[in-house]
Motif scaffolding. Structure first.
Motif, mmCIF file in Angstrom:
data_model
loop_
_atom_site.group_PDB
_atom_site.id
_atom_site.type_symbol
_atom_site.label_atom_id
_atom_site.label_comp_id
_atom_site.label_asym_id
_atom_site.label_seq_id
_atom_site.Cartn_x
_atom_site.Cartn_y
_atom_site.Cartn_z
ATOM 1 N N ARG A 38 0.830 -1.217 0.000
ATOM 2 C CA ARG A 38 0.000 0.000 0.000
ATOM 3 C C ARG A 38 0.856 1.255 0.000
ATOM 4 O O ARG A 38 0.462 2.293 -0.524
ATOM 5 C CB ARG A 38 -0.935 -0.001 1.213
ATOM 6 N N GLU A 39 2.049 1.154 0.615
ATOM 7 C CA GLU A 39 2.940 2.319 0.700
ATOM 8 C C GLU A 39 3.377 2.818 -0.675
ATOM 9 O O GLU A 39 3.735 3.985 -0.821
ATOM 10 C CB GLU A 39 4.162 1.994 1.552
ATOM 11 N N VAL A 40 3.355 1.943 -1.665
ATOM 12 C CA VAL A 40 3.726 2.357 -3.019
ATOM 13 C C VAL A 40 2.792 3.482 -3.482
ATOM 14 O O VAL A 40 3.226 4.443 -4.115
ATOM 15 C CB VAL A 40 3.665 1.164 -4.001
ATOM 16 N N LEU A 41 1.534 3.393 -3.119
ATOM 17 C CA LEU A 41 0.547 4.392 -3.530
ATOM 18 C C LEU A 41 0.611 5.667 -2.696
ATOM 19 O O LEU A 41 0.129 6.711 -3.133
ATOM 20 C CB LEU A 41 -0.870 3.803 -3.430
ATOM 21 N N SER A 90 -4.323 5.766 -13.082
ATOM 22 C CA SER A 90 -4.213 4.360 -12.670
ATOM 23 C C SER A 90 -4.212 4.236 -11.154
ATOM 24 O O SER A 90 -4.888 3.370 -10.590
ATOM 25 C CB SER A 90 -2.928 3.747 -13.232
ATOM 26 N N ARG A 91 -3.455 5.097 -10.492
ATOM 27 C CA ARG A 91 -3.393 5.087 -9.041
ATOM 28 C C ARG A 91 -4.785 5.296 -8.443
ATOM 29 O O ARG A 91 -5.196 4.597 -7.523
ATOM 30 C CB ARG A 91 -2.443 6.187 -8.548
ATOM 31 N N GLN A 92 -5.523 6.248 -8.990
ATOM 32 C CA GLN A 92 -6.844 6.545 -8.448
ATOM 33 C C GLN A 92 -7.816 5.385 -8.665
ATOM 34 O O GLN A 92 -8.648 5.109 -7.797
ATOM 35 C CB GLN A 92 -7.410 7.829 -9.066
ATOM 36 N N ARG A 93 -7.700 4.684 -9.788
ATOM 37 C CA ARG A 93 -8.563 3.512 -10.011
ATOM 38 C C ARG A 93 -8.310 2.452 -8.941
ATOM 39 O O ARG A 93 -9.258 1.833 -8.443
ATOM 40 C CB ARG A 93 -8.341 2.946 -11.409
ATOM 41 N N ALA A 100 -10.403 0.501 1.864
ATOM 42 C CA ALA A 100 -9.378 0.869 2.846
ATOM 43 C C ALA A 100 -8.388 1.873 2.259
ATOM 44 O O ALA A 100 -7.909 2.761 2.968
ATOM 45 C CB ALA A 100 -8.639 -0.372 3.346
ATOM 46 N N LEU A 101 -8.095 1.751 0.979
ATOM 47 C CA LEU A 101 -7.201 2.710 0.333
ATOM 48 C C LEU A 101 -7.888 4.062 0.164
ATOM 49 O O LEU A 101 -7.248 5.107 0.299
ATOM 50 C CB LEU A 101 -6.718 2.181 -1.018
ATOM 51 N N GLY A 102 -9.190 4.045 -0.118
ATOM 52 C CA GLY A 102 -9.945 5.290 -0.203
ATOM 53 C C GLY A 102 -9.941 6.027 1.125
ATOM 54 O O GLY A 102 -9.781 7.255 1.168
ATOM 55 N N GLU A 103 -10.096 5.267 2.212
ATOM 56 C CA GLU A 103 -10.039 5.876 3.542
ATOM 57 C C GLU A 103 -8.656 6.467 3.809
ATOM 58 O O GLU A 103 -8.540 7.550 4.376
ATOM 59 C CB GLU A 103 -10.380 4.835 4.610
ATOM 60 N N GLU A 105 -6.584 7.602 1.583
ATOM 61 C CA GLU A 105 -6.456 8.811 0.759
ATOM 62 C C GLU A 105 -7.142 9.995 1.437
ATOM 63 O O GLU A 105 -6.608 11.098 1.471
ATOM 64 C CB GLU A 105 -7.053 8.560 -0.634
ATOM 65 N N LEU A 106 -8.330 9.754 1.989
ATOM 66 C CA LEU A 106 -9.017 10.822 2.722
ATOM 67 C C LEU A 106 -8.215 11.250 3.948
ATOM 68 O O LEU A 106 -8.165 12.430 4.285
ATOM 69 C CB LEU A 106 -10.419 10.364 3.131
ATOM 70 N N GLY A 107 -7.588 10.278 4.613
ATOM 71 C CA GLY A 107 -6.735 10.599 5.754
ATOM 72 C C GLY A 107 -5.546 11.450 5.345
ATOM 73 O O GLY A 107 -5.139 12.363 6.081
ATOM 74 N N LYS A 108 -4.989 11.172 4.167
ATOM 75 C CA LYS A 108 -3.866 11.966 3.656
ATOM 76 C C LYS A 108 -4.304 13.416 3.452
ATOM 77 O O LYS A 108 -3.589 14.352 3.821
ATOM 78 C CB LYS A 108 -3.377 11.368 2.341
ATOM 79 N N LEU A 109 -5.498 13.610 2.907
ATOM 80 C CA LEU A 109 -6.008 14.968 2.698
ATOM 81 C C LEU A 109 -6.316 15.657 4.028
ATOM 82 O O LEU A 109 -6.077 16.858 4.181
ATOM 83 C CB LEU A 109 -7.236 14.941 1.790
ATOM 84 N N ALA A 110 -6.826 14.903 4.996
ATOM 85 C CA ALA A 110 -7.105 15.479 6.317
ATOM 86 C C ALA A 110 -5.807 15.914 6.991
ATOM 87 O O ALA A 110 -5.737 16.987 7.614
ATOM 88 C CB ALA A 110 -7.850 14.469 7.191
ATOM 89 N N THR A 111 -4.767 15.112 6.848
ATOM 90 C CA THR A 111 -3.458 15.467 7.411
ATOM 91 C C THR A 111 -2.920 16.723 6.734
ATOM 92 O O THR A 111 -2.348 17.600 7.393
ATOM 93 C CB THR A 111 -2.479 14.293 7.247
ATOM 94 N N LEU A 112 -3.115 16.813 5.431
ATOM 95 C CA LEU A 112 -2.682 18.008 4.702
ATOM 96 C C LEU A 112 -3.389 19.250 5.238
ATOM 97 O O LEU A 112 -2.756 20.289 5.437
ATOM 98 C CB LEU A 112 -2.953 17.839 3.204
ATOM 99 N N LYS A 113 -4.680 19.151 5.503
ATOM 100 C CA LYS A 113 -5.421 20.290 6.055
ATOM 101 C C LYS A 113 -4.822 20.751 7.378
ATOM 102 O O LYS A 113 -4.673 21.949 7.620
ATOM 103 C CB LYS A 113 -6.891 19.923 6.278
ATOM 104 N N VAL A 114 -4.476 19.794 8.231
ATOM 105 C CA VAL A 114 -3.893 20.131 9.535
ATOM 106 C C VAL A 114 -2.566 20.860 9.356
ATOM 107 O O VAL A 114 -2.338 21.923 9.947
ATOM 108 C CB VAL A 114 -3.715 18.861 10.401
ATOM 109 N N HIS A 115 -1.685 20.305 8.529
ATOM 110 C CA HIS A 115 -0.361 20.920 8.338
ATOM 111 C C HIS A 115 -0.457 22.277 7.652
ATOM 112 O O HIS A 115 0.270 23.212 8.011
ATOM 113 C CB HIS A 115 0.552 19.983 7.548
#
Length: 176
Positions: A38-41, A90-93, A100-103, A105-115
């Motif tokens: 999963r870390e590849v993505l 391709s990554r988004q597909r 779990a990957l969609g979650e 991705e949302l977590g990545k965006l939430a972390t970005l908002k915080v920073h």
């Protein structure tokens, strides 16, 4: 190519051994670079965040919140050149096919908002403007990215970002 075929999940399932073989490295080498497949993505989170926060950190003192958002998004646009679009699609597909990957991705965006909110506050943007600006920047980014990878889209990422920022400006300041 058909837009949807049965067995999507099965076609996306792969092993680390298969990934390593395709990359012409050993599994051991793979694990030196990634904790799991999963870390590849999701590799490069710090660099991704830095694209947004760096321009805020480097802006002249007194730069208004919306100008900081614009600087941040313009910087992020450089991360998405035309030759990265196919990989991003391709990554988004893959992410869309695995909840779990969609979650994540949302977590990545939430972390970005915080920073980004932290960077805006450190630059002197008061609350609630700092949080609103960070949320707005990430929303504009997400909407721009979604359009950029849409089938048939061929505009530069920056053009799409500017289109959305202009729409936001017209919404907030009708007649602008």
């Amino acid at each position: 190519m058909a837009r949807w075929r049965s067995g999507t999940r099965e076609r996306l399932e792969t092993t680390v051994a298969e990934i390593a073989a395709a990359a012409e490295v050993t599994e051991r080498t793979f694990y030196r670079h990634f904790a799991d497949k999963r870390e590849v993505l999701f590799a490069g989170q710090d660099d991704f965040t830095g694209m947004f926060t760096g321009p805020v950190d480097d802006a002249p003192a007194g730069t208004q919140a919306f100008s900081l958002v614009r600087r941040s998004l313009e910087s992020a646009s450089a991360f998405f050149p035309r030759d990265r679009r196919d990989w991003s699609r391709s990554r988004q597909r893959v992410i869309d096919a695995v909840p779990a990957l969609g979650e994540r991705e949302l977590g990545k965006l939430a972390t970005l908002k915080v920073h980004l909110g932290d960077a805006l506050r450190a630059h002197g943007v008061d609350e609630p403007a700092a949080t609103i600006a960070a949320e707005t920047a990430v929303t504009v980014f997400h909407l721009s990215f979604t359009q950029w990878i849409a089938d048939g889209e061929d505009r530069d990422f920056a053009a799409i970002v500017h289109e959305r920022l202009d729409a936001l400006t017209r919404m907030v300041h009708p007649g602008s």
